[in-house]
Scaffold this active site. Structure first.
Site, PDB file in Angstrom:
ATOM      1  CB  SER A  85      -0.807  -0.061   1.350  1.00  0.00           C
ATOM      2  OG  SER A  85      -2.001   0.826   1.137  1.00  0.00           O
ATOM      3  CG  ASP A 302      -3.172   3.909  -0.679  1.00  0.00           C
ATOM      4  OD1 ASP A 302      -4.022   3.668  -1.565  1.00  0.00           O
ATOM      5  OD2 ASP A 302      -3.176   3.376   0.375  1.00  0.00           O
ATOM      6  CG  ASP A 304      -3.176  -0.499  -1.568  1.00  0.00           C
ATOM      7  OD1 ASP A 304      -3.136   0.409  -1.232  1.00  0.00           O
ATOM      8  OD2 ASP A 304      -3.626  -1.542  -0.875  1.00  0.00           O
ATOM      9  CG  ASP A 306      -6.292   0.522   0.700  1.00  0.00           C
ATOM     10  OD1 ASP A 306      -5.293   1.559   0.553  1.00  0.00           O
ATOM     11  OD2 ASP A 306      -5.966  -0.192   1.548  1.00  0.00           O
ATOM     12  CB  ALA A 401      -7.381  11.703   9.934  1.00  0.00           C
ATOM     13  CG  ASN A 402      -5.153   6.981   6.786  1.00  0.00           C
ATOM     14  OD1 ASN A 402      -6.417   6.535   6.656  1.00  0.00           O
ATOM     15  ND2 ASN A 402      -4.547   6.029   7.736  1.00  0.00           N
ATOM     16  CB  ALA A 526       3.614   0.386  17.814  1.00  0.00           C
ATOM     17  CB  SER A 527       3.293   2.222  12.711  1.00  0.00           C
ATOM     18  OG  SER A 527       2.965   1.618  11.282  1.00  0.00           O
ATOM     19  N   GLY A 528       0.990  -0.428  12.842  1.00  0.00           N
ATOM     20  CA  GLY A 528       1.028  -1.843  12.479  1.00  0.00           C
ATOM     21  C   GLY A 528       1.340  -1.962  10.872  1.00  0.00           C
TER      22      GLY A 528
HETATM   23  C1  G16 Z   1      -3.210   0.352   6.393  1.00  0.00           C
HETATM   24  C2  G16 Z   1      -4.589   0.266   7.280  1.00  0.00           C
HETATM   25  C3  G16 Z   1      -5.275   1.536   7.554  1.00  0.00           C
HETATM   26  C4  G16 Z   1      -4.320   2.078   8.699  1.00  0.00           C
HETATM   27  C5  G16 Z   1      -2.915   2.232   7.739  1.00  0.00           C
HETATM   28  C6  G16 Z   1      -1.777   2.846   8.812  1.00  0.00           C
HETATM   29  O1  G16 Z   1      -3.320   1.120   5.465  1.00  0.00           O
HETATM   30  O2  G16 Z   1      -5.505  -0.288   6.097  1.00  0.00           O
HETATM   31  O3  G16 Z   1      -6.468   1.265   8.198  1.00  0.00           O
HETATM   32  O4  G16 Z   1      -4.738   3.411   8.827  1.00  0.00           O
HETATM   33  O5  G16 Z   1      -2.475   0.721   7.418  1.00  0.00           O
HETATM   34  O6  G16 Z   1      -1.605   2.045   9.902  1.00  0.00           O
HETATM   35  P1  G16 Z   1      -0.379   2.041  11.065  1.00  0.00           P
HETATM   36  O7  G16 Z   1      -0.702   3.468  11.684  1.00  0.00           O
HETATM   37  O8  G16 Z   1      -0.772   0.913  11.942  1.00  0.00           O
HETATM   38  O9  G16 Z   1       0.682   2.113  10.366  1.00  0.00           O
HETATM   39  P2  G16 Z   1      -2.603   0.845   4.007  1.00  0.00           P
HETATM   40  O10 G16 Z   1      -3.074   1.923   3.083  1.00  0.00           O
HETATM   41  O11 G16 Z   1      -1.188   1.142   4.483  1.00  0.00           O
HETATM   42  O12 G16 Z   1      -2.995  -0.259   3.737  1.00  0.00           O
END
Ligand code: G16
Length: 562
Positions: A85, A302, A304, A306, A401-402, A526-528
């Site tokens: 993404s 972004d 992909d 989404d 918000a993103n 923490a970011s996922g």
């Molecule tokens: C993914 C998730 C989103 C999330 C974003 C950032 O988006 O689908 O719901 O807001 O990651 O997540 P994090 O703050 O945990 O890094 P994407 O567009 O990267 O697939």
């Protein structure tokens, strides 16, 4: 001609026979996909996501898990998307899509993580047997699962697809490779297959037709304008570019004049670089290659496609962001109005709600609750969390918000819309618009292209310019920063990620810092999807917001000895 609108199906036959047992197939295929000993993986906000060069063993096990999931769900089709993404070109990732197009059920994320971290063939075999037994799946019933797979435009996508298919082969799973798609297109296809076409035709053309038909119906009936809609799209050099190009050129050229920038999706090194929704939202500035004209609308996808954010420059050339919060307020206000103009049977029963995360600007939440008088629910980050909450309303508007988000319509509302009798032309118009928007918006997941069309049509109906949209409320100055720490997993949160429970004592220090700033709010999580800790701050003035952000970043660093 770029690879755009055709779906190439590499195989609609089982990739292997089921004659060989899982044990034999695993033995035959495992060796090249063994996990390197020093690595560990977690199924995060949106699946596994990290450096592409480390992901081979992970995607192989995801192939096995997807097969189990499909068998567990009596052969319903599961989707596998290979994408990272918004992440940089060297990253990649993989996520699973459940039968109705929603994200993988949360309890299975732990199974995915467990499998991905096993280091030998024997361990994988034993864990799959254990899972199958616990879940009541017969590995030897000769019935194969069904999976469809696609990827974004990353260089590593093809090799990772092949490794995933090897994982699928261990269980004789039937797989169709749709090659290059946006993530939301794959979600759409999964739902179409599992609803036997009731959600839409099972093809990319079906996706274009569904969206463009709804858009055309609304435009022709409810938009009063002599000129075409104008939009410039920054495609982040990702796969959304060629897809949007096909849709606008082949299906909607009568209604929309579009321009695409950052559309070099065949150059994988350019992906998300200086462009895209994350770049624009985080830096609060224009992407590369846009020279803005005042009061014209721009959008960024972004990698992909989404998520989407919008922006414009005002008559003083000041950049103005119209992010996910602004999209949520625009749509919630629009639906509130439509519902209030519908027959009483509908307007008196229809529950509208908005779902946000802690990243939502405080002003947007106030606007939704106080001005629109629509309830707001806050969930942890990740569309998987927002989606489930939104499904509790008749019209559930969810946006991060993103720019990730969509709108869900309950089954009961959709059937009421089909049967209810309007008694005035206004009621007829409201009912028809709601029906068409439920087809225009991709209800399986946030979809940059479908969201873009929805926003464009709503603005056109309202005859709003970007600044009319922006005027509804003023964002509090805000800043999203990243801090790189040795181990982001020590940052643990509660209360929809608004408070830390670890590292010990850090939350108290943050609260202390926040209390010094007018209108201050800050949280850390923490970011996922990236190896970083995110720090959000907002305050009444820009300078206070900057100071608060800096102060909290320093607190984060010192909490882990940096
Ligand atoms: C993914 C998730 C989103 C999330 C974003 C950032 O988006 O689908 O719901 O807001 O990651 O997540 P994090 O703050 O945990 O890094 P994407 O567009 O990267 O697939």
């Amino acid at each position: 001609m770029p690879h755009t609108n055709t779906i190439e199906i590499s195989s609609d036959q089982p990739t292997t026979t089921t004659a060989m047992s899982f044990r034999d197939q695993l033995h035959a295929l495992y060796a090249p996909h063994q996990k390197p000993g020093h690595l560990s993986f977690t199924y995060g906000t949106a699946g596994f996501r990290t450096l592409a060069s480390t992901l081979d063993s992970v995607v192989f096990t995801v192939g096995i898990l997807a097969s189990l999931r499909s068998k567990y769900l009596n052969g319903q089709t599961i989707g596998i998307m290979i994408t990272a993404s918004h992440n940089p070109p060297q990253d990649n990732g993989i996520k699973l899509i459940d039968p109705q197009g929603e994200m993988l059920e949360a309890s299975w994320e732990a199974y995915a993580t467990k499998l991905a971290n096993l280091g030998t063939e024997e361990e994988v075999f034993a864990e799959v047997e254990r899972l199958a037994q616990n879940l009541g799946i017969d590995l030897n019933d000769g019935v194969s699962g069904n999976v469809i797979i696609a990827r974004d435009s990353r260089e590593s996508g093809l090799a990772l697809t092949k490794a995933t298919i090897d994982g699928l082969k261990t269980m004789g799973t039937k797989v169709t490779d749709y090659q290059l798609l946006t993530t939301p297109e794959l979600h759409y296809l999964v739902k179409c297959i599992n609803t036997q076409g009731a959600y839409g035709e099972v093809s990319e053309v079906g996706y274009y037709k569904k969206l463009s038909t709804a858009f055309r119906n609304i435009y022709e009936n409810f938009v009063q304008s002599d000129s075409k809609i104008q939009i410039t799209i920054d495609a982040a050099n990702g796969i959304g570019g060629p897809k949007a190009e096909t849709l606008f050129t082949e299906y909607l050229s009568q209604y929309v004049d579009f321009q695409l920038v950052n559309n070099q999706y065949q150059d994988p090194q350019a992906l998300n670089v200086g462009s895209g929704a994350d770049f624009v939202k985080t830096n609060q500035k224009l992407p590369n290659n846009i020279t803005p004209e005042p009061l014209k609308l721009y959008a960024s996808f972004d990698g992909d496609a989404d998520r989407v954010v919008f922006y414009y420059v005002d008559s003083n050339s000041v950049f103005k962001l119209l992010d996910g919060d602004k999209i949520a307020t625009l749509l919630a206000g629009f639906f509130k109005d439509l519902v209030s103009k519908s027959p009483a049977k509908l307007s008196e029963s229809c529950q509208i709600g908005v779902v946000q995360t802690a990243y939502a600007n405080g002003s947007s939440t106030n606007h939704i609750t106080d001005v629109l008088q629509v309830p707001v629910v806050c969930t942890p980050t990740g569309v998987k969390h927002l989606h489930h909450e939104a499904a509790k309303f008749d019209i559930g508007v969810y946006f991060e918000a993103n720019g990730h988000g969509t709108v869900l319509f309950s089954e009961s509302l959709l059937s009421l819309l089909q049967t209810i009798e309007p008694s005035t032309p206004q009621e007829q118009r409201s009912i028809q618009t709601l029906i068409e928007i439920s087809n225009l918006i991709n209800q399986t997941v946030g979809d940059a292209i479908s969201d873009l069309l929805t926003v464009l049509i709503v603005l056109s109906i309202k005859q709003w310019t970007p600044d009319n949209w922006d005027e509804s409320y003023t964002d509090l100055p805000n800043r999203l920063a990243k801090v790189i720490v040795p181990d982001r997993h020590v940052f643990k949160t509660i209360n929809a990620e608004r408070q830390l429970t670890s590292p010990k004592g850090l939350q108290l220090q943050i609260d202390d810092a926040v209390s010094k700033y007018n209108g201050g709010r800050s949280f850390v999580r923490a970011s996922g999807t990236e190896d970083a800790v995110r720090v959000y701050a907002e305050a009444a003035s820009k300078s206070e917001c900057e100071e608060l952000s800096k102060e909290v970043c320093e607190l984060v660093k010192s909490s882990v000895g940096l």
